[in-house]
Design an enzyme around this catalytic site. Structure first.
Site, mmCIF file in Angstrom:
data_model
loop_
_atom_site.group_PDB
_atom_site.id
_atom_site.type_symbol
_atom_site.label_atom_id
_atom_site.label_comp_id
_atom_site.label_asym_id
_atom_site.label_seq_id
_atom_site.Cartn_x
_atom_site.Cartn_y
_atom_site.Cartn_z
ATOM 1 N N ASP A 177 29.251 54.312 -38.153
ATOM 2 C CA ASP A 177 29.649 54.075 -39.508
ATOM 3 C C ASP A 177 28.729 54.595 -40.533
ATOM 4 O O ASP A 177 27.405 54.325 -40.507
ATOM 5 C CB ASP A 177 29.829 52.627 -39.755
ATOM 6 C CG ASP A 177 30.688 52.347 -41.221
ATOM 7 O OD1 ASP A 177 31.672 51.606 -41.282
ATOM 8 O OD2 ASP A 177 29.885 52.536 -42.229
ATOM 9 N N HIS A 190 33.936 62.379 -54.743
ATOM 10 C CA HIS A 190 34.970 62.053 -53.765
ATOM 11 C C HIS A 190 34.899 63.396 -52.898
ATOM 12 O O HIS A 190 34.961 63.381 -51.609
ATOM 13 C CB HIS A 190 36.199 61.735 -54.067
ATOM 14 C CG HIS A 190 36.957 60.993 -52.936
ATOM 15 N ND1 HIS A 190 36.988 59.682 -52.539
ATOM 16 C CD2 HIS A 190 37.790 61.609 -52.094
ATOM 17 C CE1 HIS A 190 37.725 59.543 -51.576
ATOM 18 N NE2 HIS A 190 38.204 60.612 -51.188
ATOM 19 N N ASP A 194 33.916 64.216 -49.145
ATOM 20 C CA ASP A 194 34.737 64.895 -48.198
ATOM 21 C C ASP A 194 33.791 65.817 -47.098
ATOM 22 O O ASP A 194 34.210 65.957 -46.032
ATOM 23 C CB ASP A 194 35.830 65.570 -48.370
ATOM 24 C CG ASP A 194 36.974 64.571 -49.061
ATOM 25 O OD1 ASP A 194 36.883 63.117 -48.581
ATOM 26 O OD2 ASP A 194 38.153 64.939 -49.663
ATOM 27 N N GLU A 221 35.080 56.384 -43.213
ATOM 28 C CA GLU A 221 33.905 56.902 -42.770
ATOM 29 C C GLU A 221 33.367 56.409 -41.648
ATOM 30 O O GLU A 221 31.981 56.402 -41.305
ATOM 31 C CB GLU A 221 32.704 56.578 -44.048
ATOM 32 C CG GLU A 221 32.864 55.682 -44.850
ATOM 33 C CD GLU A 221 32.856 54.180 -44.149
ATOM 34 O OE1 GLU A 221 33.629 53.722 -43.420
ATOM 35 O OE2 GLU A 221 31.618 53.557 -43.958
HETATM 36 P P1 GH3 Z 1 28.128 50.270 -45.388
HETATM 37 O O1 GH3 Z 1 26.728 51.076 -45.506
HETATM 38 O O2 GH3 Z 1 27.961 48.835 -45.480
HETATM 39 O O3 GH3 Z 1 29.143 51.017 -44.304
HETATM 40 O O4 GH3 Z 1 28.625 50.763 -46.822
HETATM 41 P P2 GH3 Z 1 29.714 51.887 -47.410
HETATM 42 O O5 GH3 Z 1 29.721 52.093 -48.646
HETATM 43 O O6 GH3 Z 1 29.714 52.981 -46.325
HETATM 44 O O7 GH3 Z 1 31.075 50.949 -46.579
HETATM 45 P P3 GH3 Z 1 32.433 50.595 -47.555
HETATM 46 O O8 GH3 Z 1 33.489 50.305 -46.348
HETATM 47 O O9 GH3 Z 1 32.052 49.637 -48.828
HETATM 48 O O10 GH3 Z 1 32.893 52.013 -48.051
HETATM 49 C C1 GH3 Z 1 33.126 52.845 -47.369
HETATM 50 C C2 GH3 Z 1 33.844 54.104 -48.219
HETATM 51 O O11 GH3 Z 1 34.056 55.400 -47.737
HETATM 52 C C3 GH3 Z 1 34.662 53.722 -49.499
HETATM 53 C C4 GH3 Z 1 35.691 54.785 -49.310
HETATM 54 O O12 GH3 Z 1 35.956 55.395 -50.753
HETATM 55 C C5 GH3 Z 1 34.954 56.053 -48.668
HETATM 56 N N1 GH3 Z 1 35.854 56.829 -47.883
HETATM 57 C C6 GH3 Z 1 36.831 56.610 -46.954
HETATM 58 N N2 GH3 Z 1 37.376 57.591 -46.515
HETATM 59 C C7 GH3 Z 1 37.013 58.577 -47.326
HETATM 60 C C8 GH3 Z 1 37.095 60.089 -47.259
HETATM 61 O O13 GH3 Z 1 38.150 60.471 -46.626
HETATM 62 N N3 GH3 Z 1 36.626 60.754 -48.315
HETATM 63 C C9 GH3 Z 1 35.927 60.212 -48.894
HETATM 64 N N4 GH3 Z 1 35.206 61.151 -49.780
HETATM 65 N N5 GH3 Z 1 35.262 59.032 -49.079
HETATM 66 C C10 GH3 Z 1 36.036 58.107 -48.048
HETATM 67 MG MG MG Z 2 29.969 52.642 -44.286
HETATM 68 MG MG MG Z 3 32.951 51.462 -42.924
#
Ligand code: GH3
Ligand code: MG
Ligand code: MG
Ligand code: MG
Length: 304
Positions: A177, A190, A194, A221
């Site tokens: 993660d 964003h 990506d 992620e």
């Molecule tokens: P932690 O260290 O605790 O894992 O914190 P985090 O911010 O990584 O975890 P959290 O689950 O709060 O946030 C995950 C983020 O990943 C939020 C979401 O917008 C982003 N994300 C998920 N899928 C995608 C994607 O396909 N593209 C982009 N740019 N961002 C993504």
């Molecule tokens: Mg994370």
């Molecule tokens: Mg996560």
């Protein structure tokens, strides 16, 4: 690559007990395709396995295994069942044709045949095969990163679970993660997020070294690495390699409170045989718990 290679549209396996028939089909197809041949059913199955032809032209009447048996054996083998089979035979009755289609053939050509018609039918089956392959590939792939998607991962996990359970082999999983990725998006946008996911995915692909290893995007992620036949020690080594690989990318992460660069937290778990009283969900859950432990103890690390 020679010009003849470039002209090849497909790799075709011709199966017939009469060399003369093979020569006629070879002559009809060689300008457009790579043509291989087998003189009996058993050899045809061996060649299907080792040469992975795009299409098989199959005689019906042969000593030993006949064409219907070969076709049924191909359909019963998961590695070979997607190769289309066209019967090319002296048989002409509707019952023969029906039987061939029921055995899994896609087409039936009676002899004597017209060469242009055979060429056209071969081309059309190759086109269909290519489209089906592309669809299958698409349905298994995560469109952003190009690694396997979760659906494909679940499918492979179930298959490897059964295989390792049967063979008494360990099965390891690494959950990965990305740290503070929400903050990455907040800081860089964003789209940059990506690109970061693509870079991390591509770099990690190289860490899954063995053919049976599988990297997949588990969601957002989060990635997961499936390591069949890998015991705890080996899985920990791979996890450390993944961690180092991501560190070495040195992708700036100015929004992170824990590191100047993009990092990840990894959790490893290994299932040892016998797998009784457990299931593949438990394996994922345990690796997930280790990953959360890595988060809680400061991120950018592996917990096993
Ligand atoms: P932690 O260290 O605790 O894992 O914190 P985090 O911010 O990584 O975890 P959290 O689950 O709060 O946030 C995950 C983020 O990943 C939020 C979401 O917008 C982003 N994300 C998920 N899928 C995608 C994607 O396909 N593209 C982009 N740019 N961002 C993504
Ligand atoms: Mg994370
Ligand atoms: Mg996560
Ligand atoms: Mg024959």
């Amino acid at each position: 690559m020679s010009w003849t290679n470039l002209a090849w549209n497909g790799r075709i396996l011709v199966v017939d007990d009469a060399m003369e028939n093979i020569q006629i089909l070879h002559h009809a197809l060689r300008d457009e395709h790579e043509v291989l041949f087998a003189l009996d059913g058993a050899r045809a199955l061996e060649m299907a396995q080792s040469q992975k032809p795009d299409l098989i032209l199959l005689d019906a009447v042969m000593p030993g295994m006949d064409g219907y048996q070969v076709c049924a054996a191909l359909r019963a083998n998961p590695a070979l069942q997607d190769i289309p089979v066209i019967f090319v035979t002296a048989l002409t009755q509707p019952e023969d044709e029906t039987r061939a289609l029921e055995a899994g053939a896609v087409d039936f050509i009676s002899k004597p045949f017209n060469v242009a018609v055979v060429r056209a039918r071969v081309r059309s089956q190759l086109t269909i095969k290519r489209q089906a392959d592309a669809m299958r590939e698409l349905s298994r792939t995560d469109s952003l990163t190009g690694v396997a998607n979760r659906r494909s991962f679940n499918h492979t996990l179930e298959a490897e679970w059964r295989r390792c359970a049967r063979a008494g082999l360990p099965l390891s999983v690494i959950m990965i993660d990305i740290d503070h990725f929400k903050l990455y998006n907040d800081h860089y946008g964003h789209q940059a997020g990506d690109i970061c996911l693509q870079q991390v995915g591509a770099a990690m692909s190289a860490c899954a070294a063995r053919p049976q290893d599988m990297l997949a995007r588990y969601g957002g992620e989060e990635f997961v690495l499936l390591l069949p036949q890998e015991a705890a020690g080996g899985a920990a080594v791979v996890a450390q390699r993944v961690l180092d690989t991501i560190r070495r990318l040195k992708i700036p992460h100015a929004g992170s409170p824990t590191s100047a660069y993009v990092t990840a937290s990894l959790g490893v778990h290994t299932m040892l045989p016998p797998f009784e009283n457990s299931d593949s969900d438990a394996l994922i859950r345990q690796a997930d718990q280790q990953m959360y432990r890595a988060k809680q103890s400061g991120r950018d690390r592996v917990c096993v």
